[in-house]
Design a protein around this motif. Structure first.
Motif, short mmCIF file in Angstrom:
data_model
loop_
_atom_site.label_atom_id
_atom_site.label_comp_id
_atom_site.label_asym_id
_atom_site.label_seq_id
_atom_site.Cartn_x
_atom_site.Cartn_y
_atom_site.Cartn_z
N PRO A 109 36.98 26.50 43.53
CA PRO A 109 36.02 27.34 44.25
C PRO A 109 36.67 28.07 45.42
O PRO A 109 37.51 27.53 46.13
CB PRO A 109 34.97 26.33 44.74
N THR A 131 32.93 29.13 36.87
CA THR A 131 33.11 27.78 36.39
C THR A 131 33.35 27.81 34.90
O THR A 131 32.97 28.74 34.22
CB THR A 131 31.86 26.92 36.67
N PRO A 132 34.02 26.77 34.33
CA PRO A 132 34.32 26.77 32.91
C PRO A 132 33.05 26.87 32.09
O PRO A 132 32.02 26.30 32.42
CB PRO A 132 35.02 25.42 32.70
N GLN A 173 37.70 34.04 30.68
CA GLN A 173 36.56 33.25 31.13
C GLN A 173 35.65 32.89 29.97
O GLN A 173 35.14 31.78 29.89
CB GLN A 173 35.81 34.00 32.23
N THR A 199 35.60 34.56 40.31
CA THR A 199 35.78 33.15 40.02
C THR A 199 34.56 32.61 39.30
O THR A 199 33.44 32.87 39.68
CB THR A 199 36.00 32.36 41.32
N PHE A 201 40.30 35.00 40.42
CA PHE A 201 40.70 34.68 39.05
C PHE A 201 42.20 34.42 38.93
O PHE A 201 42.61 33.43 38.32
CB PHE A 201 40.28 35.81 38.11
N ARG A 218 40.18 23.63 35.28
CA ARG A 218 39.40 23.30 36.46
C ARG A 218 39.20 24.56 37.30
O ARG A 218 40.14 25.32 37.51
CB ARG A 218 40.12 22.25 37.30
N ALA A 219 37.99 24.79 37.74
CA ALA A 219 37.73 25.90 38.65
C ALA A 219 38.04 25.46 40.07
O ALA A 219 37.72 24.35 40.48
CB ALA A 219 36.27 26.34 38.54
N TYR A 237 38.47 29.57 30.50
CA TYR A 237 39.47 29.45 31.56
C TYR A 237 38.96 30.11 32.83
O TYR A 237 38.79 31.34 32.88
CB TYR A 237 40.79 30.09 31.13
N PRO A 238 38.72 29.35 33.90
CA PRO A 238 38.18 29.92 35.13
C PRO A 238 39.21 30.68 35.96
O PRO A 238 38.84 31.42 36.86
CB PRO A 238 37.67 28.70 35.89
N HIS A 239 40.49 30.47 35.68
CA HIS A 239 41.55 31.17 36.43
C HIS A 239 42.68 31.53 35.47
O HIS A 239 42.85 30.89 34.42
CB HIS A 239 42.14 30.28 37.53
#
Length: 295
Positions: free
Chosen positions: A84, A57-58, A210, A55, A88, A81-82, A214-216
Motif C-alpha cells: 500500500p 490489491t491482487p 493487474q 496501486t 505500480f 503482495r500489494a 500482479y499488484p506491482h
C-alpha cells in the motif's frame, strides 16, 4: 536480454584471474558512493501519466485457493503482495536499510542457472528470479530448485517477447500463460511480474498485469547490462559503481559472465555491510514469511 549459451566446464571457478578481476572491481568501487544513502521511505518511479492510484490489491487470480502439484507439495511459492502506498512500478527499496535485491531474468543455460543459484547460496544471499515460462517448460525442475534454495520466483512472460509490440490480447496471454505455468509448478502465480524485454510497464501493461493478479511490476535501479557483456570486469564495475542501500539489481541467470562475476559482486555486497535479500523482503516482508506456503 539475449540468451547466449556457453559451456559450463571452463566456468566453474574464477581461477587464477580472480586477483585481476578483484582489482577491476575495486577500481569500480572507488567511483561508487558506497552503501550509504539518504534515509526515508522506499522511492519509486511512475510511468508517465500514472499516479499512486494505480496501486491495486491482487485480484481473484492471485488469491484463489489452489491445490499445488506433487512437485510443489513441499512449499508453494509466495503469492504476489500489494504494498500500500507504492505505485505500480517499484524501482528500488528503502534507502535507509542496508539491503539490496539481486533479481535475475530466468532463462538461458540451465547448468549456469544452477551454478548462479549455488554461488548466491554459498554467500548467504536470497534472490528473486523472474522466470520465462517457456524456459520453465523446458526445465521444470528449476522452479523447485529456486524455491528450495530459499529464493523467490516470479513472472517474466511466457516467451520473452516484446510486449509493447503485441496487441492487448496477445500481451495479456504472454503474462497469463506464464502465471498459469508458475501455478502448476509451484502452487502460486509467483511473487512478482516483470515485463519483457524491459522493466518499463506502459499504462496498458499495468492494467493487464493487474488483471493477471500482479499488484506491482518489479523494476530496477541498477542494470548490470550483463546480457551484452563479455568480460567480468565490465559487469562488476557497472554494478559496484551504482549499488547502494535499497538497490534492485537486474542480472541474467544463465550467462557465463554473470556466474563468473557473482563471487566478486557478492563479496563487494558483504564488504559494504549490505545484505542480499529477495525483492519482497527488501520492501519489508520478513524472509521467513516469504518462504511460507502461499494461500
Amino acid at each position: 536480454m539475449d540468451g547466449h549459451r556457453a559451456p559450463m566446464g571452463r566456468r566453474n571457478a574464477l581461477g587464477a584471474g580472480a586477483g585481476a578481476l578483484a582489482a577491476a572491481l575495486a577500481a569500480g568501487c572507488a567511483r561508487s558512493d558506497g552503501a550509504g544513502g539518504a534515509g526515508g521511505p522506499a522511492a519509486v518511479t511512475r510511468p508517465p501519466g500514472t499516479s499512486s492510484a494505480t496501486t491495486a490489491t491482487p485480484g481473484p487470480t492471485a488469491t484463489a485457493a489452489v491445490t499445488p502439484s506433487p512437485a510443489a507439495s513441499r512449499a508453494a511459492a509466495p503469492a504476489p503482495r500489494a504494498f500500500p502506498g507504492l505505485p505500480f512500478r517499484i524501482a528500488h527499496g528503502p534507502r535507509d536499510r542496508p539491503r539490496v535485491a539481486l533479481t535475475f531474468d530466468g532463462r538461458g543455460d540451465p547448468d549456469l542457472a544452477r551454478a548462479a543459484l549455488a554461488r548466491c547460496e554459498q554467500a548467504g544471499a536470497h534472490v528473486t528470479v523472474l522466470a520465462v515460462g517457456a524456459w520453465l517448460a523446458d526445465h521444470p525442475g528449476l522452479a523447485r530448485r529456486i524455491l528450495d534454495g530459499g529464493h523467490e520466483i516470479g513472472n517474466h512472460t511466457e516467451h520473452h517477447l516484446d510486449l509493447a509490440s503485441l496487441d492487448e490480447r496477445a500481451a495479456y496471454e504472454e503474462i497469463a500463460a506464464c502465471a498459469r505455468r508458475l501455478r502448476r509448478l509451484t502452487g502460486s502465480i509467483g511473487a512478482w511480474f516483470r515485463p519483457s524485454p524491459t522493466a518499463y510497464a506502459s499504462p496498458l501493461l499495468q492494467r493487464l498485469a493487474q488483471r493477471a493478479g500482479y499488484p506491482h511490476v518489479l523494476g530496477c535501479d541498477v542494470e548490470s547490462l550483463d546480457h551484452a557483456a563479455t568480460r567480468v570486469a565490465t559487469v562488476t564495475r557497472k554494478v559496484a559503481g551504482e549499488l547502494r542501500n535499497g538497490s534492485v539489481v537486474e542480472l541474467s541467470l544463465g550467462r557465463p559472465v554473470t556466474v563468473d562475476a557473482l563471487p566478486l559482486l557478492l563479496a563487494e555486497i558483504g564488504r559494504r555491510g549490505l545484505r542480499a535479500v529477495t525483492a519482497t523482503e527488501l520492501l519489508g516482508r520478513p524472509a521467513a514469511d516469504v518462504t511460507r506456503t502461499a494461500r
